[in-house]
Design a protein around this motif. Structure first.
Motif, PDB file in Angstrom:
ATOM      1  N   GLU A 190       1.037  -1.226   0.052  1.00  0.00           N
ATOM      2  CA  GLU A 190      -0.062  -0.183  -0.237  1.00  0.00           C
ATOM      3  C   GLU A 190       0.794   1.299  -0.006  1.00  0.00           C
ATOM      4  OE1 GLU A 190      -2.746  -0.336   3.217  1.00  0.00           O
ATOM      5  OE2 GLU A 190      -3.979  -1.664   2.188  1.00  0.00           O
ATOM      6  N   GLN A 191       0.231   2.402  -0.557  1.00  0.00           N
ATOM      7  CA  GLN A 191       1.269   3.540  -0.636  1.00  0.00           C
ATOM      8  C   GLN A 191       0.276   4.707  -0.420  1.00  0.00           C
ATOM      9  OE1 GLN A 191       3.003   4.165  -4.599  1.00  0.00           O
ATOM     10  NE2 GLN A 191       4.238   5.827  -4.152  1.00  0.00           N
ATOM     11  N   TYR A 192       0.860   5.638   0.262  1.00  0.00           N
ATOM     12  CA  TYR A 192       0.232   6.936   0.630  1.00  0.00           C
ATOM     13  C   TYR A 192       0.684   7.820  -0.723  1.00  0.00           C
ATOM     14  CZ  TYR A 192      -0.214  11.538   2.681  1.00  0.00           C
ATOM     15  OH  TYR A 192      -0.699  12.945   2.890  1.00  0.00           O
ATOM     16  N   LEU A 193      -0.527   8.176  -1.443  1.00  0.00           N
ATOM     17  CA  LEU A 193      -0.400   9.128  -2.559  1.00  0.00           C
ATOM     18  C   LEU A 193      -0.492  10.675  -2.079  1.00  0.00           C
ATOM     19  CD1 LEU A 193      -2.468   7.083  -4.851  1.00  0.00           C
ATOM     20  CD2 LEU A 193      -0.028   6.928  -4.394  1.00  0.00           C
ATOM     21  N   GLY A 194      -1.068  10.892  -1.049  1.00  0.00           N
ATOM     22  CA  GLY A 194      -1.479  12.503  -0.850  1.00  0.00           C
ATOM     23  C   GLY A 194      -2.717  12.544   0.040  1.00  0.00           C
ATOM     24  N   GLU A 195      -3.395  13.703  -0.192  1.00  0.00           N
ATOM     25  CA  GLU A 195      -4.529  13.958   0.586  1.00  0.00           C
ATOM     26  C   GLU A 195      -5.653  14.497  -0.287  1.00  0.00           C
ATOM     27  OE1 GLU A 195      -3.798  18.197   2.499  1.00  0.00           O
ATOM     28  OE2 GLU A 195      -2.620  16.644   3.361  1.00  0.00           O
ATOM     29  N   VAL A 196      -6.869  14.333   0.190  1.00  0.00           N
ATOM     30  CA  VAL A 196      -7.990  15.035  -0.570  1.00  0.00           C
ATOM     31  C   VAL A 196      -8.872  15.682   0.729  1.00  0.00           C
ATOM     32  CG1 VAL A 196      -9.285  12.918  -0.543  1.00  0.00           C
ATOM     33  CG2 VAL A 196      -9.854  14.552  -2.129  1.00  0.00           C
ATOM     34  N   VAL A 197      -9.383  16.941   0.550  1.00  0.00           N
ATOM     35  CA  VAL A 197      -9.997  17.433   1.441  1.00  0.00           C
ATOM     36  C   VAL A 197     -11.258  18.280   1.118  1.00  0.00           C
ATOM     37  CG1 VAL A 197      -9.577  19.544   3.126  1.00  0.00           C
ATOM     38  CG2 VAL A 197      -7.826  18.359   2.488  1.00  0.00           C
ATOM     39  N   LEU A 198     -12.401  18.211   1.977  1.00  0.00           N
ATOM     40  CA  LEU A 198     -13.609  19.185   2.098  1.00  0.00           C
ATOM     41  C   LEU A 198     -13.287  20.099   3.188  1.00  0.00           C
ATOM     42  CD1 LEU A 198     -16.465  16.390   1.403  1.00  0.00           C
ATOM     43  CD2 LEU A 198     -15.421  17.943  -0.279  1.00  0.00           C
ATOM     44  N   ASN A 199     -13.359  21.237   2.881  1.00  0.00           N
ATOM     45  CA  ASN A 199     -13.272  22.364   3.915  1.00  0.00           C
ATOM     46  C   ASN A 199     -13.962  23.632   3.676  1.00  0.00           C
ATOM     47  OD1 ASN A 199     -11.722  23.544   1.846  1.00  0.00           O
ATOM     48  ND2 ASN A 199      -9.815  23.577   2.691  1.00  0.00           N
ATOM     49  N   ASP A 200     -14.050  24.644   4.539  1.00  0.00           N
ATOM     50  CA  ASP A 200     -14.653  25.782   4.442  1.00  0.00           C
ATOM     51  C   ASP A 200     -16.038  25.217   4.278  1.00  0.00           C
ATOM     52  OD1 ASP A 200     -12.173  27.276   4.246  1.00  0.00           O
ATOM     53  OD2 ASP A 200     -11.961  27.370   2.035  1.00  0.00           O
ATOM     54  N   LEU A 201     -16.430  24.627   5.007  1.00  0.00           N
ATOM     55  CA  LEU A 201     -18.102  24.152   5.105  1.00  0.00           C
ATOM     56  C   LEU A 201     -18.838  25.399   5.440  1.00  0.00           C
ATOM     57  CD1 LEU A 201     -20.141  22.178   5.471  1.00  0.00           C
ATOM     58  CD2 LEU A 201     -19.658  22.019   7.847  1.00  0.00           C
ATOM     59  N   ASP A 202     -19.840  25.609   4.773  1.00  0.00           N
ATOM     60  CA  ASP A 202     -20.821  26.838   4.930  1.00  0.00           C
ATOM     61  C   ASP A 202     -22.160  26.174   5.036  1.00  0.00           C
ATOM     62  OD1 ASP A 202     -22.891  28.561   4.647  1.00  0.00           O
ATOM     63  OD2 ASP A 202     -21.762  29.567   2.750  1.00  0.00           O
ATOM     64  N   PRO A 203     -22.551  25.755   6.377  1.00  0.00           N
ATOM     65  CA  PRO A 203     -23.643  24.892   6.381  1.00  0.00           C
ATOM     66  C   PRO A 203     -24.930  25.534   6.179  1.00  0.00           C
ATOM     67  CG  PRO A 203     -22.915  25.670   8.650  1.00  0.00           C
ATOM     68  CD  PRO A 203     -21.867  26.223   7.592  1.00  0.00           C
ATOM     69  N   ASP A 204     -25.014  26.927   6.255  1.00  0.00           N
ATOM     70  CA  ASP A 204     -26.396  27.620   5.844  1.00  0.00           C
ATOM     71  C   ASP A 204     -26.501  27.315   4.440  1.00  0.00           C
ATOM     72  OD1 ASP A 204     -26.750  28.741   8.252  1.00  0.00           O
ATOM     73  OD2 ASP A 204     -25.612  30.377   8.096  1.00  0.00           O
ATOM     74  N   ASN A 205     -25.656  27.243   3.488  1.00  0.00           N
ATOM     75  CA  ASN A 205     -25.729  27.397   2.102  1.00  0.00           C
ATOM     76  C   ASN A 205     -25.086  25.838   1.513  1.00  0.00           C
ATOM     77  OD1 ASN A 205     -26.457  29.935   1.435  1.00  0.00           O
ATOM     78  ND2 ASN A 205     -24.563  30.519   2.346  1.00  0.00           N
ATOM     79  N   ALA A 206     -25.118  24.808   2.419  1.00  0.00           N
ATOM     80  CA  ALA A 206     -24.798  23.373   2.334  1.00  0.00           C
ATOM     81  C   ALA A 206     -23.568  23.300   1.271  1.00  0.00           C
ATOM     82  CB  ALA A 206     -26.081  22.662   1.512  1.00  0.00           C
ATOM     83  N   SER A 207     -22.689  24.116   1.349  1.00  0.00           N
ATOM     84  CA  SER A 207     -21.524  24.099   0.460  1.00  0.00           C
ATOM     85  C   SER A 207     -20.259  23.881   1.059  1.00  0.00           C
ATOM     86  CB  SER A 207     -21.542  25.495  -0.412  1.00  0.00           C
ATOM     87  OG  SER A 207     -21.102  26.659   0.233  1.00  0.00           O
ATOM     88  N   VAL A 208     -19.309  23.462   0.367  1.00  0.00           N
ATOM     89  CA  VAL A 208     -17.818  23.099   1.130  1.00  0.00           C
ATOM     90  C   VAL A 208     -16.857  23.336  -0.226  1.00  0.00           C
ATOM     91  CG1 VAL A 208     -17.846  20.727   0.326  1.00  0.00           C
ATOM     92  CG2 VAL A 208     -17.025  21.392   2.344  1.00  0.00           C
ATOM     93  N   GLY A 209     -15.600  23.545   0.313  1.00  0.00           N
ATOM     94  CA  GLY A 209     -14.509  23.561  -0.699  1.00  0.00           C
ATOM     95  C   GLY A 209     -13.968  22.192  -0.840  1.00  0.00           C
TER      96      GLY A 209
END
Length: 195
Positions: free
Chosen positions: A89-108
């Motif tokens: 198995e190999q670590y390839l990197g990272e993936v992120v959901l951030n900057d959550l805006d709960p009022d508008n159900a959006s994320v970066g």
């Protein structure tokens, strides 16, 4: 409206070739190596230099943050693309959901893969599709948005393959190696077609 603690229980996601597991202290070696990769730093626009203690502290604190989800992208030992031998198995990197805006159900959204020898094999597209599906289907988000620098057309094509649409351009958003670089704004909505 989405809960402000949307990511309190972060799921492990799997695909045919990858496991996306919550990023934590056990991923220090891979995360540190990624931060030393000059091309990965350029593609993500990372100017800052970090000390090992900063990265260890950051990784240790991720589990307590409920407004974001950070996954380690792990290539499975038998990912169906290698011949002969017994790859690990190999670590390839990272993936992120951030900057959550709960009022508008959006994320970066952001993804960083290193080392460079894994690029061009579709791992980024595969990880992106898994996280986008999770965001919309499991978490009930409405919008996932990202920025990609204009000098990274490969990433823009990968995002388009995953269903993202170009929404605009931020001129001179990054100063890198003595030149100004535009950032391309892209997003995907829950109702958009997914390839």
């Amino acid at each position: 409206m989405i809960s402000e603690n949307l990511f309190a229980r972060q799921a492990t996601l799997t695909t045919a070739r990858l496991r996306l597991e919550p990023l934590g202290p056990e991923h220090f070696d891979g995360a540190w190596a990624g931060l030393q990769d000059a091309e990965a730093r350029r593609l993500t626009g990372t100017h800052a230099d970090f000390a090992p203690g900063q990265i260890r502290s950051w990784l240790a604190g991720l589990a307590g943050q409920h407004d974001r989800a950070d996954w380690a992208v792990i290539r499975l030992a038998d990912d169906g693309t290698t011949g002969g031998g017994h790859p690990q198995e190999q670590y390839l990197g990272e993936v992120v959901l951030n900057d959550l805006d709960p009022d508008n159900a959006s994320v970066g959204f952001r993804i960083a893969l290193a080392p460079a020898n894994v690029l061009g094999r579709g791992y980024g597209t595969e990880a992106t599709r898994a996280v986008v599906a999770h965001a919309f289907d499991d978490l009930g988000l409405h919008r996932v948005a990202l920025e990609v620098f204009a000098f990274n057309p490969r990433a823009q094509r990968a995002y388009e393959k995953a269903g993202f649409t170009v929404e605009g351009r931020q001129r001179d958003a990054l100063f890198w190696d003595g030149e100004w670089v535009d950032a391309i704004s892209m997003a995907m909505l829950a109702g958009d077609p997914r390839p």
